[in-house]
Motif scaffolding. Structure first.
Motif, PDB file in Angstrom:
ATOM      1  N   ILE A  12     -39.090  -6.888-109.880  1.00 37.60           N
ATOM      2  CA  ILE A  12     -38.406  -5.890-108.882  1.00 37.60           C
ATOM      3  C   ILE A  12     -39.136  -6.681-107.666  1.00 37.60           C
ATOM      4  O   ILE A  12     -40.133  -7.277-107.203  1.00 37.60           O
ATOM      5  CB  ILE A  12     -38.992  -4.517-109.040  1.00 37.60           C
ATOM      6  CG1 ILE A  12     -40.640  -4.541-108.907  1.00 37.60           C
ATOM      7  CG2 ILE A  12     -38.583  -4.006-110.313  1.00 37.60           C
ATOM      8  CD1 ILE A  12     -41.094  -3.084-108.775  1.00 37.60           C
ATOM      9  N   GLU A  36     -42.017 -10.439-105.171  1.00 35.85           N
ATOM     10  CA  GLU A  36     -41.581  -9.935-106.535  1.00 35.85           C
ATOM     11  C   GLU A  36     -42.745  -9.870-107.495  1.00 35.85           C
ATOM     12  O   GLU A  36     -43.595 -10.629-107.268  1.00 35.85           O
ATOM     13  CB  GLU A  36     -40.790 -11.178-106.898  1.00 35.85           C
ATOM     14  CG  GLU A  36     -40.024 -10.755-108.133  1.00 35.85           C
ATOM     15  CD  GLU A  36     -38.975 -11.749-108.716  1.00 35.85           C
ATOM     16  OE1 GLU A  36     -38.748 -11.736-109.938  1.00 35.85           O
ATOM     17  OE2 GLU A  36     -38.556 -12.366-107.684  1.00 35.85           O
ATOM     18  N   ARG A  48     -36.677   2.514-108.581  1.00 40.58           N
ATOM     19  CA  ARG A  48     -35.402   2.481-108.160  1.00 40.58           C
ATOM     20  C   ARG A  48     -34.867   3.708-107.692  1.00 40.58           C
ATOM     21  O   ARG A  48     -33.868   4.119-106.796  1.00 40.58           O
ATOM     22  CB  ARG A  48     -34.573   1.597-109.051  1.00 40.58           C
ATOM     23  CG  ARG A  48     -33.167   1.428-108.419  1.00 40.58           C
ATOM     24  CD  ARG A  48     -32.948   0.637-107.175  1.00 40.58           C
ATOM     25  NE  ARG A  48     -31.556   0.667-106.598  1.00 40.58           N
ATOM     26  CZ  ARG A  48     -31.232   1.471-105.734  1.00 40.58           C
ATOM     27  NH1 ARG A  48     -31.818   2.335-105.187  1.00 40.58           N
ATOM     28  NH2 ARG A  48     -29.737   1.329-105.283  1.00 40.58           N
ATOM     29  N   PHE A  51     -36.066   5.005-104.627  1.00 42.24           N
ATOM     30  CA  PHE A  51     -35.680   4.128-103.447  1.00 42.24           C
ATOM     31  C   PHE A  51     -37.093   3.437-103.076  1.00 42.24           C
ATOM     32  O   PHE A  51     -37.165   3.185-101.781  1.00 42.24           O
ATOM     33  CB  PHE A  51     -35.000   4.734-102.341  1.00 42.24           C
ATOM     34  CG  PHE A  51     -33.740   5.578-102.629  1.00 42.24           C
ATOM     35  CD1 PHE A  51     -32.563   4.725-102.627  1.00 42.24           C
ATOM     36  CD2 PHE A  51     -33.640   6.923-102.873  1.00 42.24           C
ATOM     37  CE1 PHE A  51     -31.292   5.401-103.062  1.00 42.24           C
ATOM     38  CE2 PHE A  51     -32.493   7.322-103.021  1.00 42.24           C
ATOM     39  CZ  PHE A  51     -31.281   6.736-103.428  1.00 42.24           C
ATOM     40  N   CYS A  53     -38.020   0.298-104.548  1.00 46.01           N
ATOM     41  CA  CYS A  53     -37.744  -1.127-104.833  1.00 46.01           C
ATOM     42  C   CYS A  53     -36.196  -1.389-105.111  1.00 46.01           C
ATOM     43  O   CYS A  53     -35.482  -0.775-104.939  1.00 46.01           O
ATOM     44  CB  CYS A  53     -38.675  -1.472-106.166  1.00 46.01           C
ATOM     45  SG  CYS A  53     -37.871  -1.107-107.735  1.00 46.01           S
ATOM     46  N   ARG A  54     -36.181  -2.951-105.086  1.00 46.59           N
ATOM     47  CA  ARG A  54     -34.922  -3.736-105.463  1.00 46.59           C
ATOM     48  C   ARG A  54     -35.387  -4.135-106.718  1.00 46.59           C
ATOM     49  O   ARG A  54     -36.279  -4.788-106.978  1.00 46.59           O
ATOM     50  CB  ARG A  54     -34.419  -4.362-104.392  1.00 46.59           C
ATOM     51  CG  ARG A  54     -33.999  -3.521-103.330  1.00 46.59           C
ATOM     52  CD  ARG A  54     -33.493  -4.632-102.118  1.00 46.59           C
ATOM     53  NE  ARG A  54     -34.296  -5.883-101.868  1.00 46.59           N
ATOM     54  CZ  ARG A  54     -33.963  -7.325-101.915  1.00 46.59           C
ATOM     55  NH1 ARG A  54     -32.423  -7.462-102.025  1.00 46.59           N
ATOM     56  NH2 ARG A  54     -34.540  -8.168-101.659  1.00 46.59           N
TER      57      ARG A  54
END
Length: 103
Positions: A12, A36, A48, A51, A53-54
């Motif tokens: 992530i 990362e 996620r 909202f 992390c990606r």
């Protein structure tokens, strides 16, 4: 099997900064915004959904590999093995049966 699959680690990119988290399953972090880090799938999904992390797609999740799997699965003459499947991390050919590759 759902419980076990949620324990696998995935990359992530956090959108926050925080010191390492010490949990029963291990230590995760430190979390630095934009850098990362690997966390269990359940934590990645939780972060996620809020909202924070990606999620970084795994290396095997590319169009070329998925197209080759689709072509192989569509061919009725194939056996239960998929010898040309690349290893998910190294990309080298793997001789394991296809259904063992996710493990």
């Amino acid at each position: 099997s759902t419980f076990l699959s949620q324990q696998c680690e995935i990359g992530i990119i956090p959108l926050f900064t925080m010191p390492p988290l010490s949990m029963l399953t291990g230590d995760f972090g430190p979390f630095t915004a934009g850098v990362e880090v690997n966390v269990p799938l359940w934590m990645a999904i939780s972060l996620r959904s809020s909202f924070r992390c990606r999620i970084v797609p795994p290396a095997w999740l590319c169009e070329e590999f998925l197209s080759s799997v689709l072509k192989w699965e569509s061919d009725p003459s194939n056996s239960t093995f998929f010898p040309s499947a690349p290893h998910p991390v190294t990309g080298e050919p793997c001789s394991l049966p296809y259904h063992y590759l996710p493990i």
